[in-house]
Design a protein around this motif. Structure first.
Motif, PDB file in Angstrom:
ATOM      1  N   ARG A 192       0.830  -1.215   0.000  1.00 11.38           N
ATOM      2  CA  ARG A 192       0.000   0.000   0.000  1.00 11.38           C
ATOM      3  C   ARG A 192       0.860   1.259   0.000  1.00 11.38           C
ATOM      4  N   MET A 193       1.955   1.249   0.770  1.00 11.29           N
ATOM      5  CA  MET A 193       2.812   2.430   0.829  1.00 11.29           C
ATOM      6  C   MET A 193       3.528   2.651  -0.494  1.00 11.29           C
ATOM      7  N   ILE A 194       3.912   1.577  -1.163  1.00 12.66           N
ATOM      8  CA  ILE A 194       4.548   1.711  -2.478  1.00 12.66           C
ATOM      9  C   ILE A 194       3.540   2.273  -3.478  1.00 12.66           C
ATOM     10  N   GLU A 195       2.318   1.745  -3.448  1.00 13.26           N
ATOM     11  CA  GLU A 195       1.283   2.207  -4.391  1.00 13.26           C
ATOM     12  C   GLU A 195       0.957   3.684  -4.207  1.00 13.26           C
ATOM     13  N   THR A 196       0.848   4.110  -2.967  1.00 10.35           N
ATOM     14  CA  THR A 196       0.463   5.498  -2.700  1.00 10.35           C
ATOM     15  C   THR A 196       1.639   6.453  -2.684  1.00 10.35           C
ATOM     16  N   GLY A 197       2.850   5.923  -2.611  1.00  7.78           N
ATOM     17  CA  GLY A 197       4.027   6.776  -2.538  1.00  7.78           C
ATOM     18  C   GLY A 197       4.204   7.420  -1.172  1.00  7.78           C
ATOM     19  N   ALA A 198       3.507   6.900  -0.172  1.00  8.31           N
ATOM     20  CA  ALA A 198       3.559   7.459   1.181  1.00  8.31           C
ATOM     21  C   ALA A 198       4.305   6.507   2.104  1.00  8.31           C
TER      22      ALA A 198
END
Length: 148
Positions: A101-107
């Motif tokens: 999820r963090m990779i997908e959102t860039g967060a």
């Protein structure tokens, strides 16, 4: 015109399957479990190594190492799935979900990853047992995961 004929061949495997004797399903499962248990110590050592690699990634926090965290967590998840590792499997799955999820959102946030890695270490230290402490750890990890 000649008439077409069909031949029914009986394969060697079919003959062996229909022959009397052999192992029962329960016996085959028991033998497979026994064979798998012989590799448990080596697998647990490999899991410890994977967690150490994740700890090193958290300490380095190098740019572009986010994908490596996901890959390490996925490898840990794969190994944990072969054995009854209960809360370790759930924690590794949570880390995979979080890093994805963090990779997908860039967060990307390293503290969230570090908490997961420390949780993995605690669960391993407790022999992957389903304890009250492990349940509390997993509850905390799910709270972090819900944030993303």
């Amino acid at each position: 015109m000649t008439e077409a004929r069909t031949f029914k061949y009986r394969t060697n495997l079919a003959r062996k399957m229909s022959a009397p004797g052999g192992r029962s399903v329960a016996d085959a499962v028991a033998r497979a479990d026994t064979g798998l248990e012989q590799h448990r110590a080596a697998a647990m050592a490999a899991l410890v190594d994977r967690v150490a690699a994740l700890e090193a990634a958290c300490a380095a926090q190098g740019p572009g190492s986010e994908r490596g965290v996901y890959d390490q967590a996925a490898a840990l998840l794969d190994m944990a799935g072969f054995f009854d590792t209960g809360p370790l499997y759930a924690a590794a799955f949570s880390l995979c979900e979080l890093s994805d999820r963090m990779i997908e959102t860039g967060a990307w946030t390293w503290p969230s990853v570090a908490v997961h890695v420390r949780a993995l270490r605690l669960i391993l230290a407790d022999d992957c047992r389903e304890t009250e402490q492990a349940a509390l750890i997993l509850e905390g990890l799910s709270t972090i995961l819900r944030r993303f």
